[in-house]
Design a protein around this motif. Structure first.
Motif, PDB file in Angstrom:
ATOM      1  N   LEU A  77     -54.284 -50.252 -99.854  1.00 31.86           N
ATOM      2  CA  LEU A  77     -54.609 -48.851-100.105  1.00 31.86           C
ATOM      3  C   LEU A  77     -53.381 -47.951 -99.943  1.00 31.86           C
ATOM      4  N   ALA A  78     -52.569 -48.242 -98.951  1.00 30.52           N
ATOM      5  CA  ALA A  78     -51.355 -47.445 -98.724  1.00 30.52           C
ATOM      6  C   ALA A  78     -50.375 -47.569 -99.888  1.00 30.52           C
ATOM      7  N   ASN A  79     -50.390 -48.694-100.554  1.00 29.25           N
ATOM      8  CA  ASN A  79     -49.486 -48.923-101.692  1.00 29.25           C
ATOM      9  C   ASN A  79     -50.118 -48.588-103.040  1.00 29.25           C
ATOM     10  N   ALA A  80     -51.321 -48.050-103.003  1.00 27.54           N
ATOM     11  CA  ALA A  80     -52.041 -47.737-104.242  1.00 27.54           C
ATOM     12  C   ALA A  80     -51.427 -46.519-104.936  1.00 27.54           C
ATOM     13  N   GLN A 125     -58.130 -35.778-103.671  1.00 23.52           N
ATOM     14  CA  GLN A 125     -58.731 -36.722-102.728  1.00 23.52           C
ATOM     15  C   GLN A 125     -57.960 -38.046-102.720  1.00 23.52           C
ATOM     16  N   ALA A 126     -57.590 -38.516-103.894  1.00 21.84           N
ATOM     17  CA  ALA A 126     -56.851 -39.777-103.994  1.00 21.84           C
ATOM     18  C   ALA A 126     -55.508 -39.674-103.272  1.00 21.84           C
ATOM     19  N   ASN A 127     -54.828 -38.549-103.459  1.00 22.31           N
ATOM     20  CA  ASN A 127     -53.549 -38.341-102.757  1.00 22.31           C
ATOM     21  C   ASN A 127     -53.757 -38.338-101.242  1.00 22.31           C
ATOM     22  N   GLN A 128     -54.823 -37.679-100.801  1.00 20.55           N
ATOM     23  CA  GLN A 128     -55.119 -37.617 -99.367  1.00 20.55           C
ATOM     24  C   GLN A 128     -55.435 -39.002 -98.808  1.00 20.55           C
ATOM     25  N   ILE A 129     -56.204 -39.779 -99.540  1.00 21.30           N
ATOM     26  CA  ILE A 129     -56.581 -41.122 -99.087  1.00 21.30           C
ATOM     27  C   ILE A 129     -55.347 -42.016 -98.963  1.00 21.30           C
ATOM     28  N   SER A 139     -53.161 -40.816 -96.068  1.00 18.03           N
ATOM     29  CA  SER A 139     -53.775 -41.173 -94.789  1.00 18.03           C
ATOM     30  C   SER A 139     -53.615 -42.667 -94.507  1.00 18.03           C
ATOM     31  N   ALA A 140     -53.786 -43.493 -95.517  1.00 17.77           N
ATOM     32  CA  ALA A 140     -53.620 -44.941 -95.348  1.00 17.77           C
ATOM     33  C   ALA A 140     -52.185 -45.271 -94.947  1.00 17.77           C
ATOM     34  N   LYS A 141     -51.219 -44.588 -95.566  1.00 14.79           N
ATOM     35  CA  LYS A 141     -49.810 -44.811 -95.206  1.00 14.79           C
ATOM     36  C   LYS A 141     -49.553 -44.409 -93.757  1.00 14.79           C
ATOM     37  N   MET A 142     -50.105 -43.276 -93.344  1.00 15.05           N
ATOM     38  CA  MET A 142     -49.914 -42.805 -91.983  1.00 15.05           C
ATOM     39  C   MET A 142     -50.535 -43.787 -90.979  1.00 15.05           C
ATOM     40  N   LEU A 143     -51.751 -44.245 -91.260  1.00 16.89           N
ATOM     41  CA  LEU A 143     -52.413 -45.210 -90.368  1.00 16.89           C
ATOM     42  C   LEU A 143     -51.629 -46.514 -90.283  1.00 16.89           C
ATOM     43  N   LEU A 144     -51.134 -46.967 -91.427  1.00 18.93           N
ATOM     44  CA  LEU A 144     -50.363 -48.206 -91.449  1.00 18.93           C
ATOM     45  C   LEU A 144     -49.092 -48.065 -90.612  1.00 18.93           C
TER      46      LEU A 144
END
Length: 152
Positions: free
Chosen positions: A63-66, A82-86, A89-94
Motif C-alpha cells: 500500500l505504501a508503494n501504491a 483520499q487515495a493520496n492520504q491512504i 499514511s501507509a508510508k508513515m506507518l511503515l
C-alpha cells in the motif's frame, strides 16, 4: 523494548509480549487477520481494507508503494485526495514500524549476552517445543557470532 509498560516490569513475560500485542490488535479491529495491516492506516475501515486486499494489496508495504492514481481507478468510491492520504499514511506507518524495529535491534545489541540468550530461549520455548533443538543449534550459532562481534 517492550510495547506494554506493565509487561516491561516483568522481564519473564517478554516471550508473551508479541503474542499478547497481536491478540490485542485482532480484538481491537475485529477483522480477518489478512486485513489487520490496513486497519491502522488513516482513512481505511473494514470495507476499504477488504477492497484493498481484493485488489492485490496484501501488505502495508504494498500500500505504501501504491500509485494513488491506480488506487482511484481500482477501488470503488475512492477520490484522489483520499487515495493520496491512504498512501501517505501507509508510508508513515511503515517508517514508524521500521524505526521501532531498528530501535529494538539497537536495544538487543546493547543487551548483555546472557540476558539476550535467556530471552531468546524463553521465546523459542513458547513458540513450539517440537522445534527447540534445531532452534538451540541456531541460537548457539547466533550467540557465537554475537560474541565474536563483541570481541572486535
Amino acid at each position: 523494548m517492550m510495547s506494554d509498560p506493565n509487561a516491561a516490569e516483568l522481564e519473564e513475560f517478554w516471550p508473551f509480549n508479541a503474542l499478547l500485542t497481536e491478540l490485542a490488535r485482532r480484538l481491537t479491529y475485529c477483522v480477518q487477520a489478512e486485513l489487520l495491516p490496513f486497519m491502522e492506516v488513516a482513512g481505511v475501515m473494514e470495507g476499504r481494507a477488504k477492497q484493498l486486499y481484493n485488489a492485490g494489496y496484501k501488505t502495508l508495504a504494498d500500500l505504501a508503494n501504491a500509485d494513488p492514481n491506480v488506487l482511484v481507478k481500482t477501488l470503488e468510491n475512492l477520490f484522489k485526495k483520499q487515495a493520496n492520504q491512504i498512501v501517505a499514511s501507509a508510508k508513515m506507518l511503515l517508517n514508524e514500524k521500521a524505526d521501532a524495529l531498528q530501535e529494538e535491534v539497537d536495544d538487543l545489541l546493547m543487551m548483555p549476552l546472557d540476558l539476550f540468550v535467556n530471552m531468546l530461549l524463553g521465546w523459542i520455548y513458547l513458540v513450539n517445543m517440537t522445534f527447540i533443538w534445531p532452534c538451540v543449534l541456531i541460537l548457539f550459532g547466533v550467540t557465537y557470532c554475537l560474541s565474536e562481534c563483541i570481541k572486535t
